[in-house]
Design an enzyme around this catalytic site. Sequence first.
Site, PDB file in Angstrom:
ATOM      1  N   HIS A 266      36.319 -13.980  32.721  1.00  0.00           N
ATOM      2  CA  HIS A 266      37.167 -15.185  32.832  1.00  0.00           C
ATOM      3  C   HIS A 266      36.350 -16.353  32.287  1.00  0.00           C
ATOM      4  CE1 HIS A 266      40.238 -17.780  34.272  1.00  0.00           C
ATOM      5  NE2 HIS A 266      40.111 -17.670  35.589  1.00  0.00           N
ATOM      6  N   HIS A 307      42.164 -11.179  24.865  1.00  0.00           N
ATOM      7  CA  HIS A 307      42.748 -11.934  25.966  1.00  0.00           C
ATOM      8  C   HIS A 307      43.829 -11.096  26.626  1.00  0.00           C
ATOM      9  CE1 HIS A 307      44.612 -15.184  28.233  1.00  0.00           C
ATOM     10  NE2 HIS A 307      43.467 -15.807  28.073  1.00  0.00           N
ATOM     11  N   ASP A 365      37.099 -19.481  24.386  1.00  0.00           N
ATOM     12  CA  ASP A 365      35.698 -19.549  24.791  1.00  0.00           C
ATOM     13  C   ASP A 365      34.734 -19.291  23.647  1.00  0.00           C
ATOM     14  OD1 ASP A 365      36.071 -20.291  27.367  1.00  0.00           O
ATOM     15  OD2 ASP A 365      36.389 -18.249  28.058  1.00  0.00           O
TER      16      ASP A 365
HETATM   17  N1  CMC Z   1      35.348  -6.231  22.556  1.00  0.00           N
HETATM   18  C1  CMC Z   1      35.595  -4.933  22.285  1.00  0.00           C
HETATM   19  N2  CMC Z   1      36.668  -4.265  22.737  1.00  0.00           N
HETATM   20  C2  CMC Z   1      37.524  -4.928  23.531  1.00  0.00           C
HETATM   21  C3  CMC Z   1      37.324  -6.287  23.862  1.00  0.00           C
HETATM   22  C4  CMC Z   1      36.201  -6.932  23.328  1.00  0.00           C
HETATM   23  N3  CMC Z   1      35.970  -8.225  23.612  1.00  0.00           N
HETATM   24  N4  CMC Z   1      38.339  -6.696  24.660  1.00  0.00           N
HETATM   25  C5  CMC Z   1      39.131  -5.653  24.832  1.00  0.00           C
HETATM   26  N5  CMC Z   1      38.657  -4.562  24.153  1.00  0.00           N
HETATM   27  C6  CMC Z   1      39.298  -3.253  24.033  1.00  0.00           C
HETATM   28  C7  CMC Z   1      39.101  -2.455  25.316  1.00  0.00           C
HETATM   29  O1  CMC Z   1      37.959  -1.651  25.256  1.00  0.00           O
HETATM   30  C8  CMC Z   1      40.375  -1.639  25.356  1.00  0.00           C
HETATM   31  O2  CMC Z   1      40.228  -0.568  24.476  1.00  0.00           O
HETATM   32  P1  CMC Z   1      40.959   0.852  24.809  1.00  0.00           P
HETATM   33  O3  CMC Z   1      42.431   0.564  24.763  1.00  0.00           O
HETATM   34  O4  CMC Z   1      40.489   1.745  23.697  1.00  0.00           O
HETATM   35  O5  CMC Z   1      40.487   1.274  26.164  1.00  0.00           O
HETATM   36  C9  CMC Z   1      41.434  -2.573  24.749  1.00  0.00           C
HETATM   37  O6  CMC Z   1      40.698  -3.479  23.912  1.00  0.00           O
HETATM   38  C10 CMC Z   1      42.209  -3.372  25.793  1.00  0.00           C
HETATM   39  O7  CMC Z   1      41.264  -4.012  26.666  1.00  0.00           O
HETATM   40  P2  CMC Z   1      41.541  -4.319  28.206  1.00  0.00           P
HETATM   41  O8  CMC Z   1      40.250  -4.486  28.892  1.00  0.00           O
HETATM   42  O9  CMC Z   1      42.487  -3.295  28.754  1.00  0.00           O
HETATM   43  O10 CMC Z   1      42.306  -5.703  28.101  1.00  0.00           O
HETATM   44  P3  CMC Z   1      42.473  -6.725  29.271  1.00  0.00           P
HETATM   45  O11 CMC Z   1      43.722  -7.460  28.950  1.00  0.00           O
HETATM   46  O12 CMC Z   1      42.385  -6.073  30.604  1.00  0.00           O
HETATM   47  O13 CMC Z   1      41.171  -7.669  29.124  1.00  0.00           O
HETATM   48  C11 CMC Z   1      39.738  -9.443  28.510  1.00  0.00           C
HETATM   49  C12 CMC Z   1      41.192  -8.948  28.571  1.00  0.00           C
HETATM   50  C13 CMC Z   1      39.749 -10.932  28.115  1.00  0.00           C
HETATM   51  C14 CMC Z   1      39.088  -9.320  29.914  1.00  0.00           C
HETATM   52  C15 CMC Z   1      38.947  -8.604  27.477  1.00  0.00           C
HETATM   53  O14 CMC Z   1      39.535  -8.742  26.193  1.00  0.00           O
HETATM   54  C16 CMC Z   1      37.465  -8.975  27.442  1.00  0.00           C
HETATM   55  O15 CMC Z   1      36.696  -8.428  28.222  1.00  0.00           O
HETATM   56  N6  CMC Z   1      37.072  -9.892  26.489  1.00  0.00           N
HETATM   57  C17 CMC Z   1      35.711 -10.397  26.462  1.00  0.00           C
HETATM   58  C18 CMC Z   1      35.528 -11.446  27.555  1.00  0.00           C
HETATM   59  C19 CMC Z   1      36.188 -12.765  27.193  1.00  0.00           C
HETATM   60  O16 CMC Z   1      36.044 -13.276  26.081  1.00  0.00           O
HETATM   61  N7  CMC Z   1      36.900 -13.349  28.174  1.00  0.00           N
HETATM   62  C20 CMC Z   1      37.496 -14.689  28.027  1.00  0.00           C
HETATM   63  C21 CMC Z   1      38.974 -14.691  28.114  1.00  0.00           C
HETATM   64  S1  CMC Z   1      39.648 -16.268  27.588  1.00  0.00           S
HETATM   65  C22 CMC Z   1      39.203 -17.364  28.850  1.00  0.00           C
HETATM   66  C23 CMC Z   1      40.024 -17.221  30.074  1.00  0.00           C
HETATM   67  O17 CMC Z   1      41.233 -17.434  30.000  1.00  0.00           O
HETATM   68  O18 CMC Z   1      39.417 -16.925  31.139  1.00  0.00           O
END
Ligand code: CMC
Length: 429
Positions: A266, A307, A365
């Site tokens: 987050h 995201h 971010d």
């Molecule tokens: N790098 C590499 N792979 C990724 C990333 C990433 N940053 N984000 C998601 N994936 C992949 C993940 O491994 C999954 O692959 P698979 O379908 O093969 O298992 C797929 O994309 C979907 O990911 P998810 O974790 O199911 O997606 P989510 O919606 O639960 O997570 C997230 C969203 C923001 C937590 C995630 O994209 C992440 O960890 N990003 C990096 C951290 C980040 O930048 N967070 C800030 C968010 S914006 C500020 C805010 O609003 O808080």
Amino acid sequence: MSDKKAILEIDGIDQPIELPIYSGTLGPDVVDVGGLTSQGLFTYDPGFVSTASCESQITFIDGGKGILLHRGYPIGQLAEKSDYLETCYLLLYGELPTKEQKEEFVGTVHKHTMVNEQIRTFFNGFRRDAHPMAIMCGVVGALSAFYHDSLEISEEQHRQVAAFRLIAKMPTLAAMSYKFSTGQPFMYPDNSLSYSENFLHMMFGNPCESSNISPVLARAMDRIFLLHADHEQNASTSTVRLAGSSGANPFACIAAGIAALWGPSHGGANEAVLEMLEEIGDVSHIDDFVARAKDKDDPFRLMGFGHRVYKNFDPRAKVMKEAADEVLAELGIENDPLLEIAKRLEEIALHDEYFIDKKLYPNVDFYSGIILKAIGIPTSMFTVIFAVGRTVGWIAHWNEMISGSYRIGRPRQLYTGYPQRDFVPVDKR
Ligand code: CMC
């Protein structure tokens, strides 16, 4: 609301169950599953990916189209034409202020910027190397011990005063948490300055010299606060609502929000972006890190990409990228090695099949970290700055909940532990 109904047929239950469907002004319809408990059923949705936890009129997001509206106004228009405190007014009261209303609102925020002098001594209980987010969790929660006259949550006047106090005092406490780590004296707020100028003054000023604040940097800071002001039912806002649903006071609820924001998935992502850039270290290592991000067996993720809601682009990131370009030009930064890595990473990720297929775009971010670094804000303060900006969103949602009808938030579970069994005395185990 609509006349539509969902019909649910379940094995073992004779009659189909009718569930009402409601329509909002925008966004998908929602199925009201509240009646399922009377049938002995719960719904199951870990991560709340398909669950609307409340009704709200504050912010709308269409992740597929990259739309973010505050009280109906697109974020791009607000970032270009408005400022942070005007956007605070909009989020809190639902309408843009008139000139007089804006002046009065800004004046009231300015009157609340100082903190109780006793809070200064509270800081001394922390280690000098404490993370500023750890300090913020503590001192913001502690505000409830200092402002007893705004804790009666059923009184609108108390809620208003608490909102002003939180919006006004967050930059002061944030700057204090930084000054404490450097050993420099705390700076009192200067109410002749704008909100963001004042923050930069308290961060970088010292009592021996007058502050010289660049208008371009103050504008960039204001935009960072504005772009983080609200984001509907994200993890920290939902935490604030859940804490508030028990009747807890607003200072305690916002402290809970700060704790939820801290995590790297987050608000902690902006700090994690810079740490990742430092770990990459050189453009020649980028390919290895991109390969790691794509490897299913490696937990590494590219911080600042992806995201939960935006699956096209993050509209805040678009504005933040422009602001980053302005700040870098103002500061004459061209050859910073970390910025070079960031630019190359962005380029690769935007063209790589893995990131395109999974719709992983640079988020807010990614660029805010770059701007904050260029301004000279230490990495450990990045999430604190997110918290300062988001405070108005938290308080607007808390207030919307408390001033309407609400019940304590109490999710249920799918229990997969032991069925009932008899206790075994210790000598028989
Ligand atoms: N790098 C590499 N792979 C990724 C990333 C990433 N940053 N984000 C998601 N994936 C992949 C993940 O491994 C999954 O692959 P698979 O379908 O093969 O298992 C797929 O994309 C979907 O990911 P998810 O974790 O199911 O997606 P989510 O919606 O639960 O997570 C997230 C969203 C923001 C937590 C995630 O994209 C992440 O960890 N990003 C990096 C951290 C980040 O930048 N967070 C800030 C968010 S914006 C500020 C805010 O609003 O808080």
